[in-house]
Design a protein around this motif. Structure first.
Motif, mmCIF file in Angstrom:
data_model
loop_
_atom_site.group_PDB
_atom_site.id
_atom_site.type_symbol
_atom_site.label_atom_id
_atom_site.label_comp_id
_atom_site.label_asym_id
_atom_site.label_seq_id
_atom_site.Cartn_x
_atom_site.Cartn_y
_atom_site.Cartn_z
ATOM 1 N N HIS A 61 -38.076 14.516 14.913
ATOM 2 C CA HIS A 61 -38.460 15.234 16.132
ATOM 3 C C HIS A 61 -38.433 14.334 17.367
ATOM 4 O O HIS A 61 -38.502 14.822 18.491
ATOM 5 C CB HIS A 61 -39.825 15.904 15.968
ATOM 6 N N LEU A 62 -38.322 13.023 17.184
ATOM 7 C CA LEU A 62 -38.213 12.115 18.318
ATOM 8 C C LEU A 62 -36.775 11.885 18.751
ATOM 9 O O LEU A 62 -36.518 11.114 19.669
ATOM 10 C CB LEU A 62 -38.881 10.778 17.994
ATOM 11 N N CYS A 63 -35.845 12.547 18.116
ATOM 12 C CA CYS A 63 -34.440 12.439 18.503
ATOM 13 C C CYS A 63 -34.222 13.418 19.657
ATOM 14 O O CYS A 63 -34.002 14.599 19.453
ATOM 15 C CB CYS A 63 -33.548 12.789 17.319
ATOM 16 N N ILE A 64 -34.341 12.903 20.878
ATOM 17 C CA ILE A 64 -34.304 13.760 22.063
ATOM 18 C C ILE A 64 -33.183 13.351 23.001
ATOM 19 O O ILE A 64 -32.718 12.220 22.978
ATOM 20 C CB ILE A 64 -35.640 13.715 22.830
ATOM 21 N N ASN A 65 -32.769 14.289 23.812
ATOM 22 C CA ASN A 65 -31.817 14.042 24.888
ATOM 23 C C ASN A 65 -32.331 14.786 26.101
ATOM 24 O O ASN A 65 -32.624 15.974 26.018
ATOM 25 C CB ASN A 65 -30.422 14.545 24.515
ATOM 26 N N GLY A 66 -32.468 14.089 27.197
ATOM 27 C CA GLY A 66 -32.975 14.748 28.387
ATOM 28 C C GLY A 66 -33.087 13.804 29.553
ATOM 29 O O GLY A 66 -32.676 12.647 29.489
ATOM 30 N N SER A 67 -33.675 14.311 30.630
ATOM 31 C CA SER A 67 -33.842 13.489 31.822
ATOM 32 C C SER A 67 -35.143 13.841 32.525
ATOM 33 O O SER A 67 -35.683 14.925 32.368
ATOM 34 C CB SER A 67 -32.662 13.669 32.775
ATOM 35 N N LEU A 68 -35.608 12.873 33.285
ATOM 36 C CA LEU A 68 -36.805 13.001 34.112
ATOM 37 C C LEU A 68 -36.392 12.571 35.510
ATOM 38 O O LEU A 68 -36.000 11.431 35.717
ATOM 39 C CB LEU A 68 -37.908 12.100 33.565
ATOM 40 N N ASN A 69 -36.448 13.506 36.465
ATOM 41 C CA ASN A 69 -35.887 13.292 37.790
ATOM 42 C C ASN A 69 -36.969 13.471 38.841
ATOM 43 O O ASN A 69 -37.528 14.550 38.989
ATOM 44 C CB ASN A 69 -34.755 14.317 37.990
ATOM 45 N N THR A 70 -37.273 12.392 39.583
ATOM 46 C CA THR A 70 -38.251 12.486 40.676
ATOM 47 C C THR A 70 -37.569 12.478 42.039
ATOM 48 O O THR A 70 -38.242 12.453 43.061
ATOM 49 C CB THR A 70 -39.261 11.326 40.623
ATOM 50 N N GLY A 71 -36.255 12.478 42.058
ATOM 51 C CA GLY A 71 -35.522 12.408 43.317
ATOM 52 C C GLY A 71 -35.226 10.970 43.708
ATOM 53 O O GLY A 71 -34.090 10.606 43.959
ATOM 54 N N ARG A 72 -36.250 10.133 43.723
ATOM 55 C CA ARG A 72 -36.043 8.708 44.019
ATOM 56 C C ARG A 72 -35.460 7.983 42.813
ATOM 57 O O ARG A 72 -34.686 7.052 42.958
ATOM 58 C CB ARG A 72 -37.358 8.041 44.428
ATOM 59 N N THR A 73 -35.854 8.406 41.617
ATOM 60 C CA THR A 73 -35.309 7.835 40.379
ATOM 61 C C THR A 73 -35.011 8.970 39.403
ATOM 62 O O THR A 73 -35.668 10.013 39.435
ATOM 63 C CB THR A 73 -36.288 6.852 39.700
ATOM 64 N N ARG A 74 -34.052 8.748 38.544
ATOM 65 C CA ARG A 74 -33.734 9.709 37.483
ATOM 66 C C ARG A 74 -33.544 8.917 36.198
ATOM 67 O O ARG A 74 -32.639 8.089 36.089
ATOM 68 C CB ARG A 74 -32.468 10.498 37.809
ATOM 69 N N GLN A 75 -34.427 9.137 35.227
ATOM 70 C CA GLN A 75 -34.371 8.459 33.939
ATOM 71 C C GLN A 75 -33.702 9.387 32.939
ATOM 72 O O GLN A 75 -34.192 10.484 32.692
ATOM 73 C CB GLN A 75 -35.782 8.107 33.465
ATOM 74 N N VAL A 76 -32.567 8.976 32.381
ATOM 75 C CA VAL A 76 -31.849 9.769 31.391
ATOM 76 C C VAL A 76 -32.068 9.129 30.024
ATOM 77 O O VAL A 76 -31.846 7.930 29.849
ATOM 78 C CB VAL A 76 -30.336 9.835 31.713
ATOM 79 N N ILE A 77 -32.525 9.934 29.074
ATOM 80 C CA ILE A 77 -32.736 9.470 27.705
ATOM 81 C C ILE A 77 -31.703 10.141 26.818
ATOM 82 O O ILE A 77 -31.626 11.363 26.759
ATOM 83 C CB ILE A 77 -34.156 9.804 27.209
ATOM 84 N N THR A 78 -30.893 9.332 26.158
ATOM 85 C CA THR A 78 -29.876 9.836 25.246
ATOM 86 C C THR A 78 -30.152 9.238 23.880
ATOM 87 O O THR A 78 -30.341 8.028 23.763
ATOM 88 C CB THR A 78 -28.466 9.417 25.716
ATOM 89 N N SER A 79 -30.200 10.068 22.861
ATOM 90 C CA SER A 79 -30.465 9.542 21.526
ATOM 91 C C SER A 79 -29.492 10.102 20.508
ATOM 92 O O SER A 79 -28.857 11.132 20.729
ATOM 93 C CB SER A 79 -31.910 9.846 21.107
#
Length: 198
Positions: A61-79
Motif C-alpha cells: 500500500h506504500l507503492c504510490i505515485n503522485g505529487s504535492l504542489n504548493t505553487g512555489r514547489t512541486r514534489q513528485v513521488i514516483t514508485s
C-alpha cells in the motif's frame, strides 16, 4: 501422536519465504551495494523517487505515485513495486513535464497568506491544507495533490518535535477556511523535505 506431528511440522516445515531487496538511498546512477531480507512475507521490493531515490522493502500500500504542489514547489513521488528477489534495481521513469488540468486550489505565500490561486496540473485532483507544527511554531501549507496522497487521514508526530495535520478535499478552492479528508502520506513528503538536503 498429535504432539509428534505438530513438533515435526514446526521443525521440518520451511520458514515463510520473504523477499530479498536492494536497500539504499541512491544517487543519480541508481546503484545499491546493500540488500535486506524483508521482515514480512507480504512486503514487496520498492523504489521510491522524490528528489532522491530510496530502495527497500515496503508494504504494497506504500507503492504510490503522485505529487504535492504548493505553487512555489512541486514534489513528485514516483514508485515502482515488484515481488521477486532484488527486482528493485531500476529507477522508475522520470515524470513528464506537467500540464494544467483545469482544477484550482488556494495556496500560501512565504508570509503565510493563503489567498492565492493555484492551477493544478496532471492528475492533481484534490486540494490540500496542512498544518505543520515544528517546535511550537505552526505553519500552514495549501495547494494541489493527487488521489494516491489523499487515501488516509490523520495527525502524526514526526521526529521529536514536528506534528503534521493534513486534510484533502475535492472541488475548486475547497481548501479555503475548512476542508475534510486527509492523508498521512503527506508526512513522507514533509519528512523527506526536512531531513534530506536539496
Amino acid at each position: 501422536m498429535h504432539l509428534f506431528l505438530l513438533f515435526s511440522w514446526i521443525v521440518l516445515f520451511p520458514r515463510a519465504y520473504t523477499l530479498k531487496c536492494n536497500e539504499c538511498i541512491t544517487d543519480i546512477t541508481g546503484k545499491c551495494n546493500t540488500y535486506e531480507q524483508c521482515p514480512s512475507e507480504t512486503d514487496q521490493c520498492t523504489v521510491v523517487t522524490g528528489g532522491v531515490s530510496l530502495k527497500s522493502c515496503a508494504s504494497a500500500h506504500l507503492c504510490i505515485n503522485g505529487s504535492l504542489n504548493t505553487g512555489r514547489t512541486r514534489q513528485v513521488i514516483t514508485s515502482k513495486c515488484c515481488n521477486t528477489d532484488l527486482c528493485n534495481d531500476q529507477l522508475p521513469p522520470e515524470p513528464v513535464a506537467p500540464r494544467p488540468n483545469g482544477k484550482k486550489c488556494f495556496t500560501c505565500d512565504k508570509f503565510g497568506d493563503c489567498i492565492w490561486n493555484l492551477d493544478c496540473v496532471d492528475n492533481e485532483d484534490y486540494c490540500f491544507s496542512a498544518a505543520v507544527d515544528s517546535a511550537g511554531q505552526e505553519m500552514t501549507r495549501k495547494g494541489c495533490t493527487t488521489t494516491d496522497l489523499c487515501l488516509k487521514a490523520g495527525k502524526t508526530e514526526l521526529l521529536e518535535n514536528i506534528a503534521v495535520e493534513v486534510s484533502c478535499c475535492q472541488g475548486d478552492y475547497c481548501n479555503g477556511a475548512g476542508s475534510t479528508g486527509g492523508s498521512l502520506l503527506f508526512l513522507v513528503v514533509t519528512v523527506v523535505s526536512m531531513v534530506i538536503p536539496s
